[in-house]
Design an enzyme around this catalytic site. Structure first.
Site: not given
Length: 545
Positions: A129-132, A134, A136-137, A152, A287
């Site tokens: 769904l999303a990737s950052a 540290i 990803q989800v 996560k 954050d």
């Protein structure tokens, strides 16, 4: 530097140059050595000339890893420092970092569960769904209750990369005090250690789960902020499972306006959420970049924030909170004397600082700020100006305030993006004044009594015995003091007597010696005088021992 660190430094330089980031070197005389150094590295050309500068900067930070991505996320909120084409690209680092393979993520989840994903979840989506930076989800549904959740999972092999970069940064930080006049006051190693702790804390998703639970509890009874529920039974150090939320990204201003969200109230509420976390709870989400903040679709006229990703949190102790609140109020009241005194009282600058000189320096730097309307004054810049001025008076960097200042800049950036006319001071001043009154007035005394009530309820039955013990100890102490006083008085008498006898003995000895030398025929008298002198000395010596 050891070979591994040199190799990493070489890689960082090569990545920056391969993306043509030497374009960021200013064309000034001070930057001439850097431009000459770039020409010496002629074998490292720009390999991405077709990409715009903002995209090249984002791609370079992505390639270098989480330490640099976090730095890019922080820069993305400073739209006052960067043109839109760079800030927009950096904003993509908040939740659009290149993902790792979904099949690998599934294996990591199964390793944490100790069982197949299908045994605990339905509808697991292998596409993230999303990737950052540290983690990803991925989305799924809990088998036990059918609730939609997000899973996560920490990126694989991320720890060695972070440690390698931080080791290099530590080594560079050790050179700062030697190269810069203000280097020691900047406390670079302490700041780097604080940043490293922040990054490593994010790698422990159990810590993030605990932070989210605490933050959810702090705002459970209010409308300002909603934190998704954590499903602790499924969480581990490398995996976190929480309620899936649906909201509008805080950066999507157009969609917020389409849904009729009260933008002025939303911006003001963001400031209130921040100050409530810092001053009321001493526990703040540190954050708060736009990728972690959403707005609920419900009640657009009374908007509610949704906060996720609680991996980084901060706190201030009671003294720092009070000094910070009073500093803000004194500054906006233009009471620069008070600002100077607060810096000294807090220990942020040395106690021997000349307050008059410090006040004048603060006035010189900060008074021009008030040429702007209050709505345009930045709290973050106020702190920055104050601390930069204080550095000239040997102020050391306060690591506990670095995280706060970064978060405050996030909040300001988001607030003014939502509502450019946002007056942070008008929004924050009543909160700060009420908080200070609450800390020093009658309510503070009542609250302290309530907090200590269980302790005193436990100790109250013991008071008679404690009182009796105190009297008995006082009586024994008085007897001891009387005895010591008597002994001391007797010792002084003995010392006086011994000194007297020593003097008499010395006189008799000298007299006897003089008689022997001048009148040898009076030897009997001389012998008597000498004998008496010796006896007087012996008696005096015995009294001293």
């Amino acid at each position: 530097m050891i070979f591994g660190e040199l190799r990493r430094l070489y890689l960082i330089i090569r990545v920056f140059l391969s993306y043509g980031l030497d374009e960021l070197i200013p064309k000034t005389r001070l930057a001439l050595p850097l431009r000459l150094w770039r020409k010496c590295l002629f074998w490292m050309p720009n390999c991405h000339k077709d990409e715009p500068l903002g995209a090249r900067l984002r791609l370079a930070l992505e390639q270098l890893g989480p330490v640099w991505i976090k730095f890019g996320q922080m820069m993305s909120t400073r739209r006052d420092l960067f043109p839109p084409h760079i800030a927009d690209q950096l904003a993509m680092l908040q939740d659009k970092v290149a993902p790792f393979d979904g099949a690998q993520a599934k294996k990591l989840i199964e390793h944490s569960l100790g069982a197949p994903v299908e045994s605990q979840f339905d509808d697991f989506d292998i596409v993230p769904l999303a990737s950052a930076s540290i983690a990803q989800v991925h989305t799924a549904t809990l088998k036990e209750n059918g609730r939609e959740v997000v899973i996560k999972v920490i990126r694989p092999d991320i720890l060695p990369v972070i440690k390698a970069d931080m080791k290099l940064i530590y080594r560079l930080a050790r050179w700062v005090p030697r190269l810069l006049p203000d280097g020691r006051r900047l406390r670079p190693q302490e700041v780097v250690a604080d940043y490293e702790k922040t990054l490593l804390d994010e790698l422990n998703l159990l810590r993030e789960a605990a932070n989210a639970i605490q933050l959810r509890r702090n705002f459970a009874d209010g409308q300002m902020l909603y934190v998704p529920e954590i499903y602790s039974d499924y969480c581990s150090e490398n995996m976190l499972v929480m309620e899936r939320i649906y909201g509008i990204p805080i950066s999507d201003v157009a969609t917020l306006e389409q849904h009729g969200v009260n933008m002025k109230l939303l911006a003001e509420r963001g400031v209130q959420v921040f100050f409530t976390q810092v001053f009321r709870d001493s526990f703040f989400h540190a954050d708060m970049h736009p990728g972690n903040i959403f707005v609920s679709y419900e009640h657009p006229e009374d908007p509610q924030y949704i906060g996720i990703d609680c991996g980084i949190v901060g706190s201030l102790n009671k003294e720092d909170k009070r000094y910070l609140a009073e500093n803000f109020i004194a500054f906006f009241n233009r009471d620069y004397r008070k600002v100077a005194e607060l810096h000294v009282d807090s220990g942020w600058v040395p106690a021997d600082t000349n307050v008059e000189d410090f006040e004048f320096a603060i006035r010189t730097v900060c008074e021009p700020i008030f040429e702007k309307p209050l709505a345009e004054i930045s709290f973050g810049h106020v702190l920055l100006n104050l601390f930069n001025t204080a550095r000239r008076f040997n102020m050391e960097v306060q690591p506990q305030l670095v995280l706060l200042q970064k978060t405050l800049l996030y909040v300001e950036g988001v607030g003014r993006q939502l509502y450019p006319q946002l007056d942070l001071w008008k929004t924050a001043k009543p909160f700060l004044e009420n908080w200070i009154k609450d800390q020093i007035g009658i309510p503070a005394i009542v609250r302290a009594l309530k907090e200590k009530a269980p302790y005193w309820a436990e100790k109250l039955p013991e008071l008679p015995e404690l009182f009796y013990d105190s009297l008995r100890q006082h009586k024994h102490l008085q007897h001891s003091v009387d005895r010591l006083t008597t002994d001391l008085r007797g010792e002084r008498v003995r010392q006086h007597q011994s000194h007297y006898l020593f003097g008499v003995g010395a006189t008799l000895l000298l007299s006897g010696t003089a008689v022997v030398l001048s009148r040898p025929e009076w030897d009997g008298l001389a012998a008597g005088l000498i004998a008496a002198g010796v006896v007087a000395w012996l008696v005096g010596w015995r009294k001293t021992s």
